[in-house]
Design a protein around this motif. Sequence first.
Motif, PDB file in Angstrom:
ATOM      1  N   LEU A 108      62.458  51.966  41.541  1.00  0.00           N
ATOM      2  CA  LEU A 108      63.663  52.599  42.066  1.00  0.00           C
ATOM      3  C   LEU A 108      64.895  52.006  41.372  1.00  0.00           C
ATOM      4  CD1 LEU A 108      65.087  54.409  44.210  1.00  0.00           C
ATOM      5  CD2 LEU A 108      65.139  52.364  45.680  1.00  0.00           C
ATOM      6  N   SER A 109      65.831  52.869  40.995  1.00  0.00           N
ATOM      7  CA  SER A 109      67.089  52.414  40.404  1.00  0.00           C
ATOM      8  C   SER A 109      68.251  53.119  41.085  1.00  0.00           C
ATOM      9  CB  SER A 109      67.120  52.674  38.896  1.00  0.00           C
ATOM     10  OG  SER A 109      67.080  54.058  38.612  1.00  0.00           O
ATOM     11  N   LEU A 110      69.359  52.397  41.243  1.00  0.00           N
ATOM     12  CA  LEU A 110      70.578  52.934  41.842  1.00  0.00           C
ATOM     13  C   LEU A 110      71.721  52.779  40.850  1.00  0.00           C
ATOM     14  CD1 LEU A 110      70.393  51.490  45.477  1.00  0.00           C
ATOM     15  CD2 LEU A 110      69.754  53.787  44.714  1.00  0.00           C
ATOM     16  N   ALA A 169      70.342  57.931  42.784  1.00  0.00           N
ATOM     17  CA  ALA A 169      69.094  57.201  43.012  1.00  0.00           C
ATOM     18  C   ALA A 169      67.991  57.880  42.228  1.00  0.00           C
ATOM     19  CB  ALA A 169      68.745  57.174  44.501  1.00  0.00           C
ATOM     20  N   TYR A 212      63.757  57.591  40.935  1.00  0.00           N
ATOM     21  CA  TYR A 212      62.456  56.962  41.173  1.00  0.00           C
ATOM     22  C   TYR A 212      61.527  57.328  40.022  1.00  0.00           C
ATOM     23  CZ  TYR A 212      58.139  55.466  43.398  1.00  0.00           C
ATOM     24  OH  TYR A 212      56.952  54.838  43.683  1.00  0.00           O
TER      25      TYR A 212
END
Length: 403
Positions: free
Chosen positions: A166-168, A206, A208
Amino acid sequence: MSFSPRSRKRFTTALAAVTSFVWLSLTAAAQQAGGEAEERAPLGLRAGAATLFPWVELRQGYDDNFNASASNPQAGNVSEIEAGLRWQSDWSRHRMSGELRGEVAALDGDFGDAQGDTEMRGEARIDISSRTSALVSAGYLFDFDGDTRDQTYVAAGALRHAFNRLSLALRAGVEVKDYSDNRGAASSIAETDVADYRQDSLGLRAAYEISPLSEAFAEAGVNRRDYRQRVDVNGYLRGSKGYWGKLGMTRSNGSKLRGELALAYNRQDPDDARLNNAEGIGIDAALAWRVGALTELRLSARSGIGETTLAGASGYREQMGRIELSHELGRRAVLDGYLSYRRDDYVGVALAEDTLEAGIGFDYFLSRASTLTADYRHLRFASSQPGADYNANRFTVGLRLER
């Protein structure tokens, strides 16, 4: 206006030369398989830890509606000059790149009434850690056409952090539109009825990682648009607050398929209660597909809510799309084509504008540093406003020099 005898002779000679190059390229393509794009790429100039890529292109041709007018088109010989400088860092960590370019076109050698634009942009990526990075960018666009002078300033920043799959990413931006007061020669209501404004935006994305090749993402944000003149000439309070969101996928499959595709929702709520909310669903995309060893297909799309001070209108829903096809004819020749479409549908008034543009181009690489070019462009503008429709055609041949 028709060609003069001298112009006809010049274009006949140029067209014959281009035709000869096309025939030689087709023959070469039949004798050798595979494109060698890397053999044509400019080498650039080393400047410390960066590489500079300067270039200039000179074109000569003919345009049957240079001023893009529905009632009084100006036709004649057109001269174009385009130059620029790209740069890119060679750092092992972090990255910086940018471009400075400008283009000017004149009818029958009259550069006092020329049209064109100048653009500057740059961006930098800072790798704070293996999981965290920051991206900052800035840009400036100066567009001119006769007495019209329009400017756009853009600055943006993003902070991205990865949590395993996961990256934000938190994004913020500022855009300032500074339009010329004199737009009497403009061809559409979208161009003539505008005023200076500033947009501030903030968004969160966000993503994924579904697999090493693909990601699913969701994005949402808000914006605020404030006009320099709060009340327009028709007595409407101008300015709005906006909301937007996206759901989409990104894909990276080596050189075969890469880019992203998303479904987007945009909405602007005007400050004036008499104006309707402007909202719409559209497509945002930036895809590149390597169809074969010699052919690449590119697709781009963008949607949004545009601003206007047209009486009774709160804005317009815009959707733009563009398809580009590039095919290598051999080691030295490339054939390009594109088709683009844009629709502006106004909210609150019965007005819609459609712009269709198509073109085809041919490049013959004499060496890494010099290229012969030829291209044809067709523009078709249609509006529900009576008497606003027009067509324009331009054909040019030229020489591009780069390092």
